[in-house]
Design a protein around this motif. Structure first.
Motif, PDB file in Angstrom:
ATOM      1  N   SER A 168      49.673 -23.336 115.511  1.00 39.45           N
ATOM      2  CA  SER A 168      49.042 -24.348 116.353  1.00 39.45           C
ATOM      3  C   SER A 168      47.546 -24.256 116.145  1.00 39.45           C
ATOM      4  CB  SER A 168      49.368 -24.109 117.827  1.00 39.45           C
ATOM      5  OG  SER A 168      50.707 -24.401 118.085  1.00 39.45           O
ATOM      6  N   ALA A 169      46.889 -25.399 116.207  1.00 39.57           N
ATOM      7  CA  ALA A 169      45.446 -25.436 115.993  1.00 39.57           C
ATOM      8  C   ALA A 169      44.809 -26.478 116.905  1.00 39.57           C
ATOM      9  CB  ALA A 169      45.143 -25.763 114.535  1.00 39.57           C
ATOM     10  N   ILE A 170      43.535 -26.290 117.160  1.00 36.54           N
ATOM     11  CA  ILE A 170      42.731 -27.273 117.880  1.00 36.54           C
ATOM     12  C   ILE A 170      42.221 -28.264 116.843  1.00 36.54           C
ATOM     13  CG2 ILE A 170      40.591 -27.645 119.179  1.00 36.54           C
ATOM     14  CD1 ILE A 170      42.706 -26.307 120.874  1.00 36.54           C
ATOM     15  N   LEU A 171      42.515 -29.552 117.043  1.00 32.17           N
ATOM     16  CA  LEU A 171      42.077 -30.587 116.106  1.00 32.17           C
ATOM     17  C   LEU A 171      41.172 -31.627 116.747  1.00 32.17           C
ATOM     18  CD1 LEU A 171      44.577 -29.381 114.523  1.00 32.17           C
ATOM     19  CD2 LEU A 171      44.716 -31.612 113.491  1.00 32.17           C
ATOM     20  N   PHE A 192      38.878 -18.334 122.241  1.00 35.07           N
ATOM     21  CA  PHE A 192      37.701 -19.154 121.950  1.00 35.07           C
ATOM     22  C   PHE A 192      37.705 -20.478 122.711  1.00 35.07           C
ATOM     23  CE2 PHE A 192      40.983 -20.320 118.982  1.00 35.07           C
ATOM     24  CZ  PHE A 192      40.919 -21.707 118.946  1.00 35.07           C
ATOM     25  N   ILE A 193      38.837 -20.868 123.291  1.00 36.58           N
ATOM     26  CA  ILE A 193      38.947 -22.171 123.957  1.00 36.58           C
ATOM     27  C   ILE A 193      38.307 -22.101 125.340  1.00 36.58           C
ATOM     28  CG2 ILE A 193      40.503 -23.952 124.840  1.00 36.58           C
ATOM     29  CD1 ILE A 193      42.554 -22.989 122.740  1.00 36.58           C
ATOM     30  N   LEU A 194      37.305 -22.946 125.563  1.00 38.51           N
ATOM     31  CA  LEU A 194      36.664 -23.046 126.874  1.00 38.51           C
ATOM     32  C   LEU A 194      37.341 -24.116 127.716  1.00 38.51           C
ATOM     33  CD1 LEU A 194      32.927 -22.824 125.756  1.00 38.51           C
ATOM     34  CD2 LEU A 194      34.348 -21.000 126.725  1.00 38.51           C
ATOM     35  N   SER A 195      37.634 -25.255 127.098  1.00 38.87           N
ATOM     36  CA  SER A 195      38.363 -26.328 127.767  1.00 38.87           C
ATOM     37  C   SER A 195      38.990 -27.214 126.701  1.00 38.87           C
ATOM     38  CB  SER A 195      37.442 -27.156 128.671  1.00 38.87           C
ATOM     39  OG  SER A 195      36.527 -27.897 127.891  1.00 38.87           O
ATOM     40  N   GLU A 196      40.032 -27.930 127.115  1.00 40.74           N
ATOM     41  CA  GLU A 196      40.674 -28.855 126.187  1.00 40.74           C
ATOM     42  C   GLU A 196      41.259 -30.015 126.968  1.00 40.74           C
ATOM     43  OE1 GLU A 196      44.344 -27.511 124.213  1.00 40.74           O
ATOM     44  OE2 GLU A 196      44.197 -25.717 125.417  1.00 40.74           O
ATOM     45  N   ALA A 197      41.650 -31.053 126.256  1.00 37.26           N
ATOM     46  CA  ALA A 197      42.186 -32.256 126.882  1.00 37.26           C
ATOM     47  C   ALA A 197      43.464 -31.943 127.652  1.00 37.26           C
ATOM     48  CB  ALA A 197      42.455 -33.311 125.818  1.00 37.26           C
ATOM     49  N   SER A 198      43.681 -32.681 128.719  1.00 41.23           N
ATOM     50  CA  SER A 198      44.878 -32.442 129.533  1.00 41.23           C
ATOM     51  C   SER A 198      46.140 -32.665 128.704  1.00 41.23           C
ATOM     52  CB  SER A 198      44.877 -33.359 130.754  1.00 41.23           C
ATOM     53  OG  SER A 198      44.928 -34.705 130.355  1.00 41.23           O
ATOM     54  N   GLY A 199      47.169 -31.939 129.074  1.00 39.58           N
ATOM     55  CA  GLY A 199      48.425 -32.044 128.347  1.00 39.58           C
ATOM     56  C   GLY A 199      48.384 -31.386 126.987  1.00 39.58           C
ATOM     57  N   GLN A 200      47.385 -30.597 126.762  1.00 36.25           N
ATOM     58  CA  GLN A 200      47.187 -29.901 125.486  1.00 36.25           C
ATOM     59  C   GLN A 200      47.222 -30.859 124.296  1.00 36.25           C
ATOM     60  OE1 GLN A 200      50.057 -26.661 125.609  1.00 36.25           O
ATOM     61  NE2 GLN A 200      48.559 -25.372 126.623  1.00 36.25           N
ATOM     62  N   ARG A 201      46.722 -32.083 124.478  1.00 36.01           N
ATOM     63  CA  ARG A 201      46.694 -33.025 123.361  1.00 36.01           C
ATOM     64  C   ARG A 201      45.602 -32.699 122.355  1.00 36.01           C
ATOM     65  NH1 ARG A 201      42.829 -37.106 124.588  1.00 36.01           N
ATOM     66  NH2 ARG A 201      42.262 -37.054 126.759  1.00 36.01           N
ATOM     67  N   SER A 202      44.845 -31.638 122.615  1.00 33.68           N
ATOM     68  CA  SER A 202      43.851 -31.150 121.653  1.00 33.68           C
ATOM     69  C   SER A 202      44.532 -30.407 120.513  1.00 33.68           C
ATOM     70  CB  SER A 202      42.882 -30.183 122.335  1.00 33.68           C
ATOM     71  OG  SER A 202      42.241 -30.803 123.411  1.00 33.68           O
ATOM     72  N   ARG A 203      45.774 -29.985 120.750  1.00 36.70           N
ATOM     73  CA  ARG A 203      46.485 -29.123 119.809  1.00 36.70           C
ATOM     74  C   ARG A 203      47.446 -29.917 118.935  1.00 36.70           C
ATOM     75  NH1 ARG A 203      47.827 -23.708 123.280  1.00 36.70           N
ATOM     76  NH2 ARG A 203      45.865 -23.675 124.425  1.00 36.70           N
ATOM     77  N   GLU A 204      47.717 -29.316 117.784  1.00 40.79           N
ATOM     78  CA  GLU A 204      48.703 -29.895 116.880  1.00 40.79           C
ATOM     79  C   GLU A 204      49.291 -28.754 116.062  1.00 40.79           C
ATOM     80  OE1 GLU A 204      48.327 -33.201 113.437  1.00 40.79           O
ATOM     81  OE2 GLU A 204      47.391 -33.704 115.353  1.00 40.79           O
ATOM     82  N   ASN A 205      50.536 -28.887 115.661  1.00 44.00           N
ATOM     83  CA  ASN A 205      51.143 -27.910 114.767  1.00 44.00           C
ATOM     84  C   ASN A 205      50.749 -28.260 113.340  1.00 44.00           C
ATOM     85  OD1 ASN A 205      52.482 -26.495 116.816  1.00 44.00           O
ATOM     86  ND2 ASN A 205      54.146 -27.973 116.821  1.00 44.00           N
ATOM     87  N   ILE A 206      50.272 -27.259 112.607  1.00 43.19           N
ATOM     88  CA  ILE A 206      49.837 -27.456 111.229  1.00 43.19           C
ATOM     89  C   ILE A 206      50.459 -26.371 110.345  1.00 43.19           C
ATOM     90  CG2 ILE A 206      47.650 -28.517 111.946  1.00 43.19           C
ATOM     91  CD1 ILE A 206      46.297 -25.817 111.155  1.00 43.19           C
ATOM     92  N   THR A 207      50.249 -26.504 109.041  1.00 41.84           N
ATOM     93  CA  THR A 207      50.765 -25.517 108.094  1.00 41.84           C
ATOM     94  C   THR A 207      49.608 -24.868 107.355  1.00 41.84           C
ATOM     95  OG1 THR A 207      52.772 -26.833 107.777  1.00 41.84           O
ATOM     96  CG2 THR A 207      52.272 -25.181 106.098  1.00 41.84           C
TER      97      THR A 207
END
Length: 123
Positions: free
Chosen positions: A83-86, A13-28
């Motif tokens: 991991s999730a897009i936040l 589903f990801i079309l684009s995200e911030a460089s360095g994958q800073r769009s992502r975060e580990n969640i529970t």
């Protein structure tokens, strides 16, 4: 003839995200959330800080979309780390999965607007 159905792929589903994958975060994902498919719109439970599928009828904080699950996970019997897009991403709305009670177009639009406030643009 046998018909095969292919499920969602991680991150499709990801079309684009911030460089360095800073769009992502580990969640529970909270125990009891069940099997959560890639691309599921998640809400954060205020009391625990854990995530479940964002349902319109919830009243625990998870009714507000806060993330999109990248990889499938099974949180039926125990918490699951994913991991999730936040933030700061563009996603394909046709590849997102919403909680079953978010079945009206206006409810999906509202969820997409909540994601937009986080910098996640649904195309």
């Amino acid at each position: 003839m046998t018909v095969l159905a292919e499920s969602r792929h991680p991150a499709e589903f990801i079309l684009s995200e911030a460089s360095g994958q800073r769009s992502r975060e580990n969640i529970t994902l909270a125990s009891g959330a069940g099997v959560v498919a890639p691309g599921t719109v998640l809400g954060k439970v205020t009391a625990t800080g854990k995530y479940i599928a964002s349902a319109v009828g919830a009243s625990d904080g998870s009714e507000v979309p806060a993330a999109i699950n990248i990889y499938g996970a099974d949180a039926t019997a125990a918490d699951a780390k994913v991991s999730a897009i936040l933030r700061d991403a563009e996603v394909n709305g046709n590849c997102l999965t919403y909680h079953a009670d978010r079945d009206q177009p206006a409810e999906k639009t509202a969820a997409n607007e909540a994601l937009k406030s986080l910098g996640v643009i649904v195309r």
